[in-house]
Scaffold this motif. Structure first.
Motif, PDB file in Angstrom:
ATOM      1  N   PRO A 251      -1.190 -24.592  -4.491  1.00 19.18           N
ATOM      2  CA  PRO A 251      -1.627 -23.279  -4.981  1.00 19.18           C
ATOM      3  C   PRO A 251      -2.936 -22.847  -4.347  1.00 19.18           C
ATOM      4  O   PRO A 251      -3.702 -23.673  -3.817  1.00 19.18           O
ATOM      5  CB  PRO A 251      -1.780 -23.504  -6.492  1.00 19.18           C
ATOM      6  N   GLU A 281       1.473 -20.342  -8.011  1.00 14.69           N
ATOM      7  CA  GLU A 281       1.969 -21.321  -8.977  1.00 14.69           C
ATOM      8  C   GLU A 281       2.474 -20.618 -10.228  1.00 14.69           C
ATOM      9  O   GLU A 281       2.057 -19.504 -10.559  1.00 14.69           O
ATOM     10  CB  GLU A 281       0.901 -22.353  -9.340  1.00 14.69           C
ATOM     11  N   ILE A 282       3.419 -21.278 -10.892  1.00 15.62           N
ATOM     12  CA  ILE A 282       3.911 -20.823 -12.182  1.00 15.62           C
ATOM     13  C   ILE A 282       3.406 -21.795 -13.232  1.00 15.62           C
ATOM     14  O   ILE A 282       3.686 -23.003 -13.149  1.00 15.62           O
ATOM     15  CB  ILE A 282       5.449 -20.764 -12.225  1.00 15.62           C
ATOM     16  N   ARG A 445       6.217 -16.423  -6.934  1.00 18.07           N
ATOM     17  CA  ARG A 445       5.350 -17.593  -6.785  1.00 18.07           C
ATOM     18  C   ARG A 445       5.231 -17.995  -5.326  1.00 18.07           C
ATOM     19  O   ARG A 445       4.146 -18.273  -4.813  1.00 18.07           O
ATOM     20  CB  ARG A 445       5.909 -18.716  -7.652  1.00 18.07           C
ATOM     21  N   ALA A 450       0.459 -15.285  -8.855  1.00 19.08           N
ATOM     22  CA  ALA A 450       0.273 -16.186  -9.988  1.00 19.08           C
ATOM     23  C   ALA A 450       1.185 -15.733 -11.122  1.00 19.08           C
ATOM     24  O   ALA A 450       1.248 -14.544 -11.431  1.00 19.08           O
ATOM     25  CB  ALA A 450      -1.191 -16.162 -10.449  1.00 19.08           C
TER      26      ALA A 450
END
Length: 506
Positions: A251, A281-282, A445, A450
């Motif tokens: 990330p 990123e999740i 993502r 984000a």
């Protein structure tokens, strides 16, 4: 009571919602009706319940032809329906909601609430259901509101019970108790219709299953004579998509930062909470509904004031900003409640698709809206997300629940903001649409956005998240890397604060 639908056809303008469908609902059975969003499931049951008048076809009960002037006619003949979006008056008590339009009266013309209480006590004892009758509905959990809807049907002595997506927002414990209650109804000889997208629930509960696609009935039979895979293929009209694989990636910079956040909750203050979401990123938030997830999201999006703490978006403090300013800085939001927060039901599909985009040059002509450009964008969303609707000028209120959800998801993801907040993004959508929406979130993502995901579906959180935060009792119970997470580990960090929402049934 046996209910039969014969040759039912329903059209909304150019859209054929139900196309010559015949179906029998037998007593002592749980009959699941499944299909894609807009397949006609709810419309067909709305015909049976008297909410929609068919263009063609007939209804019969125990072989006797019926024609409803209104749902009240259907109710008087033993039908009851719990809608996907509850039909309750929040300012009224549980008791007042249950007896509304069916009030017993004394010989002097006053409402006999004592008689209603006695009747409800008998019903509750028979099915082991318990709820405080004098509480305002506005103070109830989702599971408790569903209990009220079920009691309304039983109070009116319904013999055919129709439930539309009854477990969409229930906790696992509430779902289990609801299923036990439905089995009790089946044992009492009632006919139960379950409209659902959740095939695991169909396999667990149903005696018979009918599949609709494009307004037509494509298959119907006993559950024992089919399989989950066959049902799924019937729903989507082909083979199931392969399971999505989440690729590892590093990330980027921090997009959202929440530090020592405290907000008001139903049972007291929520927090302090601290978390971050980085580009690419999740971050998933797991937890049983009612443990502070809703308050956290409302605080981050600007729908609830902070008691203390700080929120940063793209390096800027936003705790003092309103919803519009936060969205302008770089926030998209897929809300849990599409009815009240996601859409303006009295506006057109085109107007809803372009909400939040009206100030862009491409959608205006001087001081006026460019309606043609708005319609083009709406058509793009309709095609991309396979939204079944009668056109861009149709009102949002005419869409099925799942198609409303797809419109909200498509609009918000199209805004292309640094941060996407997705709250139960696949609520009430079919298996094909779930896969597509999951793919869109993963694409965001991978493009460097984000994503903060909140979902009551643990499988959804596990499938999508790079990191998982678990909320319990208004606090963060822990964090697990997505690659290390499994149902048992996450489940052990979760609990239910709604344990009494639905009772046990023997």
């Amino acid at each position: 009571m046996r209910a039969s639908l014969s040759g039912i056809t329903v059209r909304f303008g150019a859209l054929t919602a139900v196309d010559n469908v015949s179906l029998d609902i037998e007593p002592g059975e749980i009959h699941a009706i499944v299909g894609e969003n807009g397949a006609g499931k709810t419309t067909l049951m709305n015909v049976l319940f008297g909410l929609v008048q068919p263009e063609a076809g007939a209804i019969s009960l125990d072989g006797k032809a019926m024609r409803w002037a209104s749902p009240q006619d259907a109710i008087r003949h033993g039908l009851g329906m719990v809608h996907q979006h509850f039909m309750l008056q929040e300012s009224m008590t549980v008791l007042e909601n249950i007896v509304l339009c069916a009030e017993p009266v004394t010989r002097f013309g006053f409402i006999d609430f004592a008689a209603a209480r006695r009747r409800l006590a008998e019903v509750a004892e028979e099915h082991r259901i318990s709820i405080a009758l004098d509480r305002p509905v506005g103070r109830l959990s989702v599971g408790e509101r569903q209990v009220v809807e079920v009691l309304k049907m039983l109070y009116r002595e319904a013999e055919v019970l129709i439930l539309d997506e009854p477990t969409s927002v229930l906790t696992p414990l509430e779902k289990d108790r609801l299923f036990a209650t439905l089995r009790s109804f089946r044992s009492a000889g009632k006919a139960i219709v379950l409209i659902t997208h959740k095939l695991d629930e169909v396999m667990e509960l149903a005696d018979r299953v009918s599949v609709m696609r494009g307004g037509r009935l494509v298959r119907s039979g006993r559950l024992s004579e089919t399989s989950k895979e066959e049902i799924a293929r019937g729903i989507i009209g082909g083979e199931l998509p392969p399971a999505r694989q989440r690729t590892a990636r590093t990330p980027g910079e921090e997009v959202l930062s929440v530090c020592d956040l405290q907000v008001s909750g139903r049972g007291g203050a929520i927090g302090p909470l601290s978390l971050s979401v980085r580009a690419g990123e999740i971050v998933g938030i797991a937890g049983v509904s009612g443990n502070g997830q809703a308050e956290l999201i409302q605080a981050v999006t600007g729908l609830m004031p902070l008691l203390s703490g700080e929120i940063m978006l793209c390096g800027r403090p936003i705790g003092h900003l309103d919803v519009e300013d936060r969205r302008r800085i770089g926030m998209s939001y897929i809300p849990e409640d599409r009815q009240r927060m996601g859409l303006a039901l009295g506006a057109t599909v085109s107007e809803n698709a372009n909400a939040g985009r009206d100030d862009r040059a491409a959608y205006t002509r001087g001081p006026f809206l460019n309606r043609a450009a708005m319609a083009r964008f709406a058509r793009q969303l309709i095609e991309r997300y396979r939204i079944r609707v009668g056109g861009t000028s149709a009102f949002a209120s005419t869409m099925s629940g799942g198609n409303k959800q797809k419109l909200v998801v498509g609009r918000e993801l199209a805004r292309d903001t640094p941060l996407v907040i997705a709250e139960n993004p696949t609520w009430g959508v079919d298996i094909g649409a779930i896969d597509f929406i999951h793919g869109e979130l993963m694409r965001k993502r991978d493009e460097g956005h984000a994503v903060l995901l909140v979902s009551t579906e643990l499988d959804e959180v596990l499938a999508l998240s790079d990191r998982i935060l678990v909320m319990y009792s208004g606090a963060l119970a822990g964090e697990v890397a997505g690659a290390e997470a499994d149902r048992e580990r996450i489940g052990s960090m979760m609990t239910s604060r709604a344990a009494d929402a639905l009772p046990e049934v023997a």
